[in-house]
Enzyme design. Structure first.
Site, PDB file in Angstrom:
ATOM      1  N   ASN A 266       0.869  -1.175   0.000  1.00  0.00           N
ATOM      2  CA  ASN A 266       0.000   0.000   0.000  1.00  0.00           C
ATOM      3  C   ASN A 266       0.905   1.224   0.000  1.00  0.00           C
ATOM      4  O   ASN A 266       1.496   1.554   1.019  1.00  0.00           O
ATOM      5  CB  ASN A 266      -0.888  -0.034   1.254  1.00  0.00           C
ATOM      6  CG  ASN A 266      -1.692   1.241   1.429  1.00  0.00           C
ATOM      7  OD1 ASN A 266      -1.782   2.059   0.521  1.00  0.00           O
ATOM      8  ND2 ASN A 266      -2.290   1.408   2.606  1.00  0.00           N
TER       9      ASN A 266
ATOM     10  N   LYS B 172       0.135   4.288  -0.301  1.00  0.00           N
ATOM     11  CA  LYS B 172      -0.461   5.496   0.282  1.00  0.00           C
ATOM     12  C   LYS B 172      -0.156   6.704  -0.622  1.00  0.00           C
ATOM     13  O   LYS B 172      -0.150   6.563  -1.839  1.00  0.00           O
ATOM     14  CB  LYS B 172       0.028   5.691   1.724  1.00  0.00           C
ATOM     15  CG  LYS B 172      -0.150   4.401   2.550  1.00  0.00           C
ATOM     16  CD  LYS B 172       0.031   4.587   4.005  1.00  0.00           C
ATOM     17  CE  LYS B 172      -0.156   3.244   4.719  1.00  0.00           C
ATOM     18  NZ  LYS B 172      -0.134   3.351   6.164  1.00  0.00           N
TER      19      LYS B 172
ATOM     20  N   HIS C  76      -9.551   1.379   4.451  1.00  0.00           N
ATOM     21  CA  HIS C  76      -8.329   1.560   5.231  1.00  0.00           C
ATOM     22  C   HIS C  76      -8.627   2.507   6.399  1.00  0.00           C
ATOM     23  O   HIS C  76      -9.379   3.472   6.252  1.00  0.00           O
ATOM     24  CB  HIS C  76      -7.215   2.126   4.348  1.00  0.00           C
ATOM     25  CG  HIS C  76      -5.875   2.059   5.024  1.00  0.00           C
ATOM     26  ND1 HIS C  76      -5.509   2.942   6.005  1.00  0.00           N
ATOM     27  CD2 HIS C  76      -4.848   1.180   4.894  1.00  0.00           C
ATOM     28  CE1 HIS C  76      -4.298   2.618   6.443  1.00  0.00           C
ATOM     29  NE2 HIS C  76      -3.870   1.550   5.789  1.00  0.00           N
TER      30      HIS C  76
ATOM     31  N   GLU D   9      -6.992   4.838   7.636  1.00  0.00           N
ATOM     32  CA  GLU D   9      -6.678   6.246   7.365  1.00  0.00           C
ATOM     33  C   GLU D   9      -7.837   6.920   6.637  1.00  0.00           C
ATOM     34  O   GLU D   9      -8.064   8.126   6.804  1.00  0.00           O
ATOM     35  CB  GLU D   9      -5.364   6.338   6.568  1.00  0.00           C
ATOM     36  CG  GLU D   9      -4.164   6.036   7.472  1.00  0.00           C
ATOM     37  CD  GLU D   9      -2.920   5.540   6.775  1.00  0.00           C
ATOM     38  OE1 GLU D   9      -2.842   5.614   5.535  1.00  0.00           O
ATOM     39  OE2 GLU D   9      -2.018   5.053   7.480  1.00  0.00           O
TER      40      GLU D   9
ATOM     41  N   GLU E 115      -5.771  -4.805  10.383  1.00  0.00           N
ATOM     42  CA  GLU E 115      -4.722  -3.818  10.626  1.00  0.00           C
ATOM     43  C   GLU E 115      -5.025  -3.042  11.912  1.00  0.00           C
ATOM     44  O   GLU E 115      -5.818  -2.080  11.878  1.00  0.00           O
ATOM     45  CB  GLU E 115      -4.645  -2.828   9.465  1.00  0.00           C
ATOM     46  CG  GLU E 115      -4.303  -3.448   8.135  1.00  0.00           C
ATOM     47  CD  GLU E 115      -3.659  -2.441   7.194  1.00  0.00           C
ATOM     48  OE1 GLU E 115      -2.571  -2.716   6.705  1.00  0.00           O
ATOM     49  OE2 GLU E 115      -4.244  -1.354   6.987  1.00  0.00           O
TER      50      GLU E 115
ATOM     51  N   GLY F  58       2.514   1.931  10.848  1.00  0.00           N
ATOM     52  CA  GLY F  58       3.593   2.920  10.771  1.00  0.00           C
ATOM     53  C   GLY F  58       4.297   3.197  12.083  1.00  0.00           C
ATOM     54  O   GLY F  58       5.046   4.169  12.187  1.00  0.00           O
TER      55      GLY F  58
ATOM     56  N   SER G  81       3.090  -2.439  10.320  1.00  0.00           N
ATOM     57  CA  SER G  81       4.512  -2.605  10.657  1.00  0.00           C
ATOM     58  C   SER G  81       5.077  -3.972  10.270  1.00  0.00           C
ATOM     59  O   SER G  81       5.955  -4.499  10.963  1.00  0.00           O
ATOM     60  CB  SER G  81       4.755  -2.309  12.140  1.00  0.00           C
ATOM     61  OG  SER G  81       4.481  -0.944  12.406  1.00  0.00           O
TER      62      SER G  81
HETATM   63  P1  PGA Z   1       2.724   0.056   7.589  1.00  0.00           P
HETATM   64  O1  PGA Z   1       1.272   0.369   6.981  1.00  0.00           O
HETATM   65  O2  PGA Z   1       3.193  -1.249   7.009  1.00  0.00           O
HETATM   66  O3  PGA Z   1       3.570   1.220   7.186  1.00  0.00           O
HETATM   67  O4  PGA Z   1       2.550  -0.054   9.083  1.00  0.00           O
HETATM   68  C1  PGA Z   1       0.355  -0.665   6.733  1.00  0.00           C
HETATM   69  C2  PGA Z   1      -0.925  -0.097   6.180  1.00  0.00           C
HETATM   70  O5  PGA Z   1      -1.363   0.974   6.610  1.00  0.00           O
HETATM   71  O6  PGA Z   1      -1.535  -0.710   5.266  1.00  0.00           O
END
Ligand code: PGA
Length: 247
Positions: free
Chosen positions: A10, A12, A91, A93, A162, A168, A207
């Site tokens: 992803n 982003k 997601h 976010e 997630e 992150g 992560s």
């Molecule tokens: P990350 O993000 O691997 O940077 O923790 C995962 C995600 O938000 O899909």
């Protein structure tokens, strides 16, 4: 039920034309033995898909309507037209920053599947919910309210668990906690879809990196990963793909 592993990146809001070579390195290095995809910013989808016709390129969101007065949004037909074969929906976010509800996420997943896109539908709890001991009940309810009423071919549909606090941050849940959550979500999918619920992939996200991927992939009912930061460079991402292939 044997499920093929899926490792999806992803990106982003990262990536411009300068990153097409990095995408190429990942597409060429993905190999066989598990499914690999990159969900890119909308502006890169068509160029990446044209260059790598055999590699799965996806979007990061889709609108539930076919077309209309929805400034800034992208329909499933538009993603397909650009060469995408899948999309992420729900997601955290977007749920948080764009205020997307479970009903919105369900509508997006239904529209995308009906159009012929594969779907990765995200669910996950906040740290406050985890600390209150309500992670499994909360995420199970979120899944029940977000998944489509019917899914057709179950291998076109994946869930990504997630935990919001793991995205992150470098933190991940314990292996026992991942197992508990994935087992609970498997139960919900079977309750919703019967036998087909056993064929839906449940990815872990938050992560994931080369150093923890093999252990995460060893957990029952972990069928791959949704990877953010570590998907931007082939040197970080391909070892995760390799761990999935070996698991
Ligand atoms: P990350 O993000 O691997 O940077 O923790 C995962 C995600 O938000 O899909």
């Amino acid at each position: 039920m044997a499920r093929r592993m899926l490792v999806a990146g992803n990106w982003k809001m990262h990536g411009t034309a300068a990153d097409l070579d990095a995408i190429g390195e990942i597409a060429m290095g993905a190999g066989d033995g598990c499914d690999v995809a990159l969900c890119l910013p909308a502006t890169l989808i068509e160029r990446a898909a044209r260059r790598h016709a055999d590699f799965a390129i996806g979007g990061q969101d889709v609108h539930q309507a076919d077309k209309g007065a929805h400034t800034g949004c992208i329909s499933a037909a538009m993603l397909l037209d650009a060469g995408a074969t899948l999309t992420i929906v729900g997601h955290s976010e977007r749920r948080q920053a764009q205020g997307e509800s479970d009903a919105d996420v369900r509508g997006k997943a239904e529209a995308a599947l009906a159009a012929g896109l594969d779907v990765i539908l995200c669910v996950g709890e906040s740290d406050a919910i985890r600390e209150a001991g309500q992670a499994v009940s909360t995420v199970s309810a979120q899944l029940d309210a977000s998944i489509p009423g019917s899914i057709g071919d179950p291998t076109d549909f994946s869930i990504a668990y997630e935990p919001i606090w793991a995205i992150g941050t470098g933190k991940i849940p314990s292996i026992d906690d991942i197992h508990e959550m994935h087992a609970a979500l498997r139960g919900r999918l079977i309750a919703a879809y019967g036998e087909a619920g056993g064929a839906v992939r449940i990815l872990y996200g938050g992560s994931v990196k080369a150093s923890n991927a093999a252990e995460i992939f060893s957990v029952d009912d972990v069928d791959g990963a949704l990877v953010g930061g570590a998907s931007l460079k082939a040197a970080d991402f391909l070892p995760i793909v390799e761990a999935a292939r070996k698991s």
